[in-house]
Scaffold this motif. Structure first.
Motif, short mmCIF file in Angstrom:
data_model
loop_
_atom_site.label_atom_id
_atom_site.label_comp_id
_atom_site.label_asym_id
_atom_site.label_seq_id
_atom_site.Cartn_x
_atom_site.Cartn_y
_atom_site.Cartn_z
N SER A 126 0.86 -1.19 0.00
CA SER A 126 0.00 0.00 0.00
C SER A 126 0.89 1.24 0.00
O SER A 126 1.87 1.29 0.74
CB SER A 126 -0.85 0.09 1.27
OG SER A 126 -1.71 -0.98 1.40
N SER A 186 -2.38 14.29 -0.56
CA SER A 186 -2.54 14.69 -1.95
C SER A 186 -1.35 15.59 -2.35
O SER A 186 -0.93 16.44 -1.57
CB SER A 186 -3.87 15.43 -2.04
OG SER A 186 -4.07 15.87 -3.32
N SER A 228 1.20 9.38 -7.38
CA SER A 228 0.94 9.08 -8.80
C SER A 228 2.22 9.23 -9.62
O SER A 228 2.42 8.48 -10.58
CB SER A 228 -0.15 10.00 -9.36
OG SER A 228 -1.38 9.75 -8.72
N GLN A 237 -7.58 5.08 -11.60
CA GLN A 237 -8.84 5.29 -10.89
C GLN A 237 -10.04 5.18 -11.82
O GLN A 237 -11.02 4.53 -11.52
CB GLN A 237 -8.77 6.69 -10.26
CG GLN A 237 -9.96 7.06 -9.44
CD GLN A 237 -9.78 8.44 -8.85
OE1 GLN A 237 -8.67 8.85 -8.53
NE2 GLN A 237 -10.86 9.16 -8.70
N ASP A 239 -3.69 2.89 -9.05
CA ASP A 239 -3.82 4.22 -8.46
C ASP A 239 -5.25 4.47 -7.98
O ASP A 239 -6.17 4.59 -8.80
CB ASP A 239 -3.41 5.30 -9.47
CG ASP A 239 -3.00 6.60 -8.78
OD1 ASP A 239 -3.20 6.73 -7.56
OD2 ASP A 239 -2.47 7.49 -9.48
N GLU A 240 -5.43 4.53 -6.67
CA GLU A 240 -6.74 4.82 -6.05
C GLU A 240 -7.88 4.08 -6.72
O GLU A 240 -8.82 4.69 -7.23
CB GLU A 240 -7.01 6.34 -6.14
CG GLU A 240 -5.82 7.15 -5.63
CD GLU A 240 -6.21 8.19 -4.61
OE1 GLU A 240 -7.28 8.06 -4.02
OE2 GLU A 240 -5.40 9.09 -4.40
N ALA A 257 -11.54 4.91 -5.29
CA ALA A 257 -11.94 6.30 -5.03
C ALA A 257 -13.40 6.57 -5.43
O ALA A 257 -14.06 7.39 -4.80
CB ALA A 257 -11.00 7.26 -5.76
N SER A 280 -15.48 -1.28 -2.58
CA SER A 280 -14.05 -1.00 -2.41
C SER A 280 -13.34 -2.20 -1.81
O SER A 280 -12.28 -2.61 -2.27
CB SER A 280 -13.86 0.20 -1.47
OG SER A 280 -14.42 1.35 -2.05
N THR A 321 -3.63 4.31 -2.08
CA THR A 321 -4.97 4.34 -1.49
C THR A 321 -5.13 5.42 -0.43
O THR A 321 -4.19 5.79 0.27
CB THR A 321 -5.33 2.96 -0.89
OG1 THR A 321 -6.66 3.01 -0.38
CG2 THR A 321 -4.38 2.55 0.23
N HIS A 322 -6.35 5.93 -0.34
CA HIS A 322 -6.74 6.83 0.75
C HIS A 322 -7.35 6.05 1.90
O HIS A 322 -7.42 6.52 3.02
CB HIS A 322 -7.82 7.80 0.25
CG HIS A 322 -7.26 9.06 -0.29
ND1 HIS A 322 -7.42 9.45 -1.59
CD2 HIS A 322 -6.52 10.02 0.30
CE1 HIS A 322 -6.80 10.60 -1.77
NE2 HIS A 322 -6.25 10.97 -0.65
N ASP A 323 -7.86 4.86 1.57
CA ASP A 323 -8.60 4.06 2.55
C ASP A 323 -7.63 3.26 3.40
O ASP A 323 -7.35 2.11 3.10
CB ASP A 323 -9.56 3.08 1.84
CG ASP A 323 -10.61 3.79 1.02
OD1 ASP A 323 -11.26 4.68 1.59
OD2 ASP A 323 -10.76 3.45 -0.16
#
Ligand code: ADP
Ligand code: MG
Length: 230
Positions: free
Chosen positions: A38, A43, A48, A93, A169-170, A173, A180, A202-204
């Motif tokens: 991960s 941001s 990326s 994404q 990439d994400e 999202a 997800s 990931t943001h999660d």
């Protein structure tokens, strides 16, 4: 397991007015075959950019990008295109599926570029759609699929070339929690079954435990990789 992706002292600079912006600042990263990493971070921190360099889509300002033992930065553009087609799977994404093609055709067309026969490509495409749980949707076009299903087509397409490295990439999202989780579990399964080295931005952070290790980007710098206890 052998190292599938090795970034050595990778720096990527973009012109920024009178000066330059370091999107990647001396990044070192090794990912083994079958390892699921991960990649997290705020941001604009360079996540990326790291994937673009690892995918050989962007050449770093300095440093080495070694994929399956070959240094992409030493190759001419045409040769690194071949290395990418043969060794790298990319999942962004937005699935970027072609509106007029069915799921199976999306996969076949990607293999066509590798010079495979139509029959071989179709057999493989149907197998991979089965792997991602879409065997009954092979003849559906993107508008007939849900967001999660489109992302699964995207993942199957990225696997068509038997990549050594899978860059994602994400992927969640645009998806709700349940979908997800399904996507991250699917990435876990394909990482194991195909022994591919997978990096997922990931943001999660709640899905991080499904992966093997996590690294954090901050201002273009990558932290040491932390293993997730089994
Ligand atoms: P993240 O994916 O973590 O949000 P990015 O890799 O997209 O971060 O961006 C890292 C930094 O590089 C940001 O400051 C961004 O503005 C800059 N950047 C990214 N792509 C370009 C580009 N093509 N040209 C100039 N600057 C860019
Ligand atoms: Mg990004």
């Amino acid at each position: 397991m052998p190292t599938a992706l090795n970034l050595v002292n990778v720096t990527l600079e973009y012109p920024d007015g009178d000066s330059t912006l370091k999107a990647l600042d001396n990044v070192n990263l090794k990912v083994d075959a079958g390892q699921f990493l991960s990649l997290v971070g705020p941001s604009g921190s360079g996540k990326s950019s790291l994937l673009a360099v690892a995918a050989t889509l962007v050449r770093p300002t300095s440093g080495l990008v070694i994929i399956d033992g070959a240094d992409a930065t030493a190759l001419k553009p045409a040769q690194s295109d071949v290395l990418r087609r043969e060794s790298v799977g990319i999942v962004f994404q937005q699935p970027n599926l072609l509106a007029s093609l069915t799921a199976v055709e999306q996969l076949i067309i990607s293999d066509h570029l590798r010079g495979k026969s139509l029959k071989t490509a179709k057999g493989k495409a149907l197998e991979l759609l089965d792997v991602v749980g879409l065997s009954t949707s092979a003849n559906k076009r993107p508008h007939q699929l849900s967001g999660g299903q489109r992302q699964r087509v995207n993942i199957a397409r990225a696997l068509m070339g038997d990549p050594k490295v899978l860059l994602v990439d994400e992927p969640t999202a645009a998806l709700d929690h349940e979908r997800s989780e399904t996507i991250v579990c699917l990435l876990r399964k394909v990482t194991d079954d195909f022994t591919v080295a997978t990096i997922m931005v990931t943001h999660d952070t709640e899905f991080v435990p499904i992966t093997d290790a996590v690294a954090t980007m901050r201002d273009g710098k990558l932290s040491a990789m932390e293993r997730i206890p089994a």
